[in-house]
Design a protein around this motif. Sequence first.
Motif, PDB file in Angstrom:
ATOM      1  N   ILE A 164      37.472  22.009  37.572  1.00 10.79           N
ATOM      2  CA  ILE A 164      38.301  21.705  37.918  1.00 10.79           C
ATOM      3  C   ILE A 164      39.072  20.217  36.560  1.00 10.79           C
ATOM      4  CG2 ILE A 164      40.992  21.018  38.842  1.00 10.79           C
ATOM      5  CD1 ILE A 164      39.176  22.532  41.031  1.00 10.79           C
ATOM      6  N   ALA A 165      38.138  18.845  36.647  1.00 14.79           N
ATOM      7  CA  ALA A 165      38.467  18.435  36.224  1.00 14.79           C
ATOM      8  C   ALA A 165      38.051  18.061  34.429  1.00 14.79           C
ATOM      9  CB  ALA A 165      37.389  16.769  36.646  1.00 14.79           C
ATOM     10  N   GLN A 166      37.179  19.184  34.132  1.00 19.82           N
ATOM     11  CA  GLN A 166      36.849  19.549  32.836  1.00 19.82           C
ATOM     12  C   GLN A 166      38.355  20.355  32.651  1.00 19.82           C
ATOM     13  OE1 GLN A 166      35.985  21.924  31.162  1.00 19.82           O
ATOM     14  NE2 GLN A 166      36.387  23.309  32.607  1.00 19.82           N
ATOM     15  N   ALA A 167      38.933  21.219  32.699  1.00 23.88           N
ATOM     16  CA  ALA A 167      39.911  22.203  32.235  1.00 23.88           C
ATOM     17  C   ALA A 167      40.921  21.065  31.615  1.00 23.88           C
ATOM     18  CB  ALA A 167      40.129  23.288  33.510  1.00 23.88           C
ATOM     19  N   LEU A 168      41.252  20.332  33.006  1.00 21.74           N
ATOM     20  CA  LEU A 168      42.440  19.534  32.877  1.00 21.74           C
ATOM     21  C   LEU A 168      42.170  18.666  31.919  1.00 21.74           C
ATOM     22  CD1 LEU A 168      43.137  18.093  36.634  1.00 21.74           C
ATOM     23  CD2 LEU A 168      44.367  18.871  34.971  1.00 21.74           C
ATOM     24  N   VAL A 169      40.885  17.894  31.578  1.00 26.55           N
ATOM     25  CA  VAL A 169      40.628  16.884  30.502  1.00 26.55           C
ATOM     26  C   VAL A 169      41.339  17.683  28.979  1.00 26.55           C
ATOM     27  CG1 VAL A 169      39.178  15.917  29.276  1.00 26.55           C
ATOM     28  CG2 VAL A 169      39.231  14.798  31.629  1.00 26.55           C
ATOM     29  N   PHE A 170      40.451  18.733  28.744  1.00 24.46           N
ATOM     30  CA  PHE A 170      40.840  19.780  27.868  1.00 24.46           C
ATOM     31  C   PHE A 170      41.388  20.106  27.451  1.00 24.46           C
ATOM     32  CE2 PHE A 170      40.694  24.291  26.763  1.00 24.46           C
ATOM     33  CZ  PHE A 170      40.383  24.490  25.465  1.00 24.46           C
ATOM     34  N   SER A 171      42.905  20.236  28.794  1.00 23.94           N
ATOM     35  CA  SER A 171      44.234  21.262  28.391  1.00 23.94           C
ATOM     36  C   SER A 171      45.175  19.844  28.114  1.00 23.94           C
ATOM     37  CB  SER A 171      44.558  21.766  29.406  1.00 23.94           C
ATOM     38  OG  SER A 171      44.782  20.800  30.993  1.00 23.94           O
ATOM     39  N   THR A 172      44.860  18.504  28.367  1.00 19.43           N
ATOM     40  CA  THR A 172      45.443  17.591  27.792  1.00 19.43           C
ATOM     41  C   THR A 172      45.271  17.334  26.512  1.00 19.43           C
ATOM     42  OG1 THR A 172      45.457  16.723  30.193  1.00 19.43           O
ATOM     43  CG2 THR A 172      46.038  15.181  28.240  1.00 19.43           C
ATOM     44  N   MET A 207      56.010  21.418  27.176  1.00 20.35           N
ATOM     45  CA  MET A 207      54.693  21.217  27.164  1.00 20.35           C
ATOM     46  C   MET A 207      54.248  21.512  28.537  1.00 20.35           C
ATOM     47  SD  MET A 207      53.937  16.963  26.910  1.00 20.35           S
ATOM     48  CE  MET A 207      55.527  16.602  28.016  1.00 20.35           C
ATOM     49  N   ILE A 208      54.566  22.249  29.770  1.00 25.12           N
ATOM     50  CA  ILE A 208      53.657  22.229  30.550  1.00 25.12           C
ATOM     51  C   ILE A 208      53.261  23.782  30.668  1.00 25.12           C
ATOM     52  CG2 ILE A 208      54.985  22.900  33.321  1.00 25.12           C
ATOM     53  CD1 ILE A 208      54.665  20.180  33.084  1.00 25.12           C
ATOM     54  N   SER A 209      53.840  24.757  29.590  1.00 20.55           N
ATOM     55  CA  SER A 209      53.821  25.925  29.815  1.00 20.55           C
ATOM     56  C   SER A 209      51.878  26.349  29.165  1.00 20.55           C
ATOM     57  CB  SER A 209      54.144  26.638  29.585  1.00 20.55           C
ATOM     58  OG  SER A 209      54.822  26.810  27.831  1.00 20.55           O
ATOM     59  N   ILE A 210      52.490  25.162  28.129  1.00 22.71           N
ATOM     60  CA  ILE A 210      50.250  25.101  27.337  1.00 22.71           C
ATOM     61  C   ILE A 210      50.003  24.927  28.224  1.00 22.71           C
ATOM     62  CG2 ILE A 210      51.403  22.792  26.124  1.00 22.71           C
ATOM     63  CD1 ILE A 210      49.326  26.292  24.387  1.00 22.71           C
ATOM     64  N   LEU A 211      49.987  23.560  28.799  1.00 29.10           N
ATOM     65  CA  LEU A 211      49.298  23.092  29.570  1.00 29.10           C
ATOM     66  C   LEU A 211      48.463  23.477  30.759  1.00 29.10           C
ATOM     67  CD1 LEU A 211      48.263  19.723  30.343  1.00 29.10           C
ATOM     68  CD2 LEU A 211      49.545  19.963  31.765  1.00 29.10           C
ATOM     69  N   THR A 212      49.313  24.596  31.081  1.00 27.58           N
ATOM     70  CA  THR A 212      48.752  25.708  32.648  1.00 27.58           C
ATOM     71  C   THR A 212      48.034  26.376  31.929  1.00 27.58           C
ATOM     72  OG1 THR A 212      51.049  25.813  33.175  1.00 27.58           O
ATOM     73  CG2 THR A 212      49.844  27.356  33.800  1.00 27.58           C
ATOM     74  N   GLY A 213      48.552  27.482  30.094  1.00 25.93           N
ATOM     75  CA  GLY A 213      47.556  28.333  29.457  1.00 25.93           C
ATOM     76  C   GLY A 213      46.322  27.336  29.678  1.00 25.93           C
ATOM     77  N   LEU A 214      45.786  26.186  28.857  1.00 24.58           N
ATOM     78  CA  LEU A 214      44.742  25.772  28.325  1.00 24.58           C
ATOM     79  C   LEU A 214      44.064  25.623  29.910  1.00 24.58           C
ATOM     80  CD1 LEU A 214      46.297  23.363  25.146  1.00 24.58           C
ATOM     81  CD2 LEU A 214      45.020  25.193  25.229  1.00 24.58           C
ATOM     82  N   PHE A 215      44.909  24.834  30.566  1.00 27.30           N
ATOM     83  CA  PHE A 215      44.266  24.927  31.824  1.00 27.30           C
ATOM     84  C   PHE A 215      42.911  26.022  31.932  1.00 27.30           C
ATOM     85  CE2 PHE A 215      43.568  24.601  36.362  1.00 27.30           C
ATOM     86  CZ  PHE A 215      42.571  23.455  36.349  1.00 27.30           C
ATOM     87  N   LEU A 216      43.988  26.631  32.281  1.00 29.55           N
ATOM     88  CA  LEU A 216      43.142  28.064  32.611  1.00 29.55           C
ATOM     89  C   LEU A 216      41.858  28.716  31.627  1.00 29.55           C
ATOM     90  CD1 LEU A 216      46.698  30.450  34.104  1.00 29.55           C
ATOM     91  CD2 LEU A 216      44.037  29.289  35.472  1.00 29.55           C
ATOM     92  N   LEU A 217      42.205  28.745  30.892  1.00 31.21           N
ATOM     93  CA  LEU A 217      40.821  28.124  29.756  1.00 31.21           C
ATOM     94  C   LEU A 217      40.407  27.815  29.595  1.00 31.21           C
ATOM     95  CD1 LEU A 217      40.521  29.683  26.408  1.00 31.21           C
ATOM     96  CD2 LEU A 217      41.425  27.845  25.510  1.00 31.21           C
ATOM     97  N   THR A 274      52.712  28.479  17.627  1.00 29.50           N
ATOM     98  CA  THR A 274      52.839  28.650  18.328  1.00 29.50           C
ATOM     99  C   THR A 274      51.166  28.891  19.463  1.00 29.50           C
ATOM    100  OG1 THR A 274      53.180  31.358  17.868  1.00 29.50           O
ATOM    101  CG2 THR A 274      54.740  29.791  18.443  1.00 29.50           C
ATOM    102  N   ASN A 275      51.406  28.727  20.840  1.00 32.48           N
ATOM    103  CA  ASN A 275      50.150  28.899  21.111  1.00 32.48           C
ATOM    104  C   ASN A 275      50.393  30.297  22.205  1.00 32.48           C
ATOM    105  OD1 ASN A 275      47.655  29.292  23.325  1.00 32.48           O
ATOM    106  ND2 ASN A 275      47.553  27.465  21.966  1.00 32.48           N
ATOM    107  N   PRO A 276      49.549  31.345  22.019  1.00 34.65           N
ATOM    108  CA  PRO A 276      50.171  32.329  22.622  1.00 34.65           C
ATOM    109  C   PRO A 276      49.450  32.387  24.590  1.00 34.65           C
ATOM    110  CG  PRO A 276      48.748  33.413  21.413  1.00 34.65           C
ATOM    111  CD  PRO A 276      49.186  32.119  21.276  1.00 34.65           C
ATOM    112  N   LEU A 277      48.532  31.583  24.872  1.00 36.96           N
ATOM    113  CA  LEU A 277      48.052  31.594  26.066  1.00 36.96           C
ATOM    114  C   LEU A 277      48.951  31.021  26.828  1.00 36.96           C
ATOM    115  CD1 LEU A 277      44.406  30.896  25.441  1.00 36.96           C
ATOM    116  CD2 LEU A 277      45.838  32.350  25.670  1.00 36.96           C
ATOM    117  N   ILE A 280      49.850  33.543  30.222  1.00 33.22           N
ATOM    118  CA  ILE A 280      49.154  32.785  31.445  1.00 33.22           C
ATOM    119  C   ILE A 280      48.381  34.112  32.065  1.00 33.22           C
ATOM    120  CG2 ILE A 280      49.930  31.587  33.509  1.00 33.22           C
ATOM    121  CD1 ILE A 280      51.500  29.743  30.928  1.00 33.22           C
ATOM    122  N   SER A 281      49.472  34.902  32.337  1.00 28.04           N
ATOM    123  CA  SER A 281      49.184  35.861  33.363  1.00 28.04           C
ATOM    124  C   SER A 281      48.119  36.189  32.843  1.00 28.04           C
ATOM    125  CB  SER A 281      50.580  36.324  32.998  1.00 28.04           C
ATOM    126  OG  SER A 281      51.083  36.715  33.478  1.00 28.04           O
TER     127      SER A 281
END
Length: 192
Positions: A76-84, A96-106, A161-164, A170-171
């Motif tokens: 979880i922590a590395q995904a938070l750092v990666f997305s941020t 910004m929230i949506s790209i943060l969510t997609g990158l967190f999931l990535l 754009t970033n489709p993720l 995100i889905s």
Amino acid sequence: IYYFVKGLTISTILLSLILITIIGTKYGYWIGKIYPDIFFNGILLLIGVGFAEELIFRGWLLEELKNQFGLKNAIIAQALVFSTVHIGFDLPFWQMISILTGLFLLGILLALVRLKDRSSLWGCIGLHGGLVGLWFLTNNGLLEISEDAPKWLVGPGNLNTNPLGGIFGISLMIVFCLIYLQSFKKEISSFK
């Protein structure tokens, strides 16, 4: 090579699902022109970004966090750092929230790929690099995306754009994470 190709295949499937939807909804039109310099740049992005970022995030950071906080917290922590570190702070708040969510999931998916691949980074490099390189090629000759394309489909951003980061991306990321998590759990239970 096997893990790298597997990761690259996952990125191709993920982007294909997005591209088929963009073309199917008539928000994108296939052009199919790739010039040698664009192709070479896409390959460099695939290998360079995939290798460098995976070495940092899933190689070094995940291991450091795992040693200090345990595996689940580290994922979880590395995904938070990666997305941020990847979000554009010039975007409107909800984008910004949506790209943060997609990158967190990535970030979560990439960590699961590494674990499933017995700590090899090559699957992560193929997946991450494939997403970056293939999306670059898509935006620079393969597809013309309409300016009217909805953000839920193509993701946030204006020129790049970033489709993720779109609801559709995100889905898909949630589905891929669940598939990987389920197969990883089956693999763990078979060792017991």
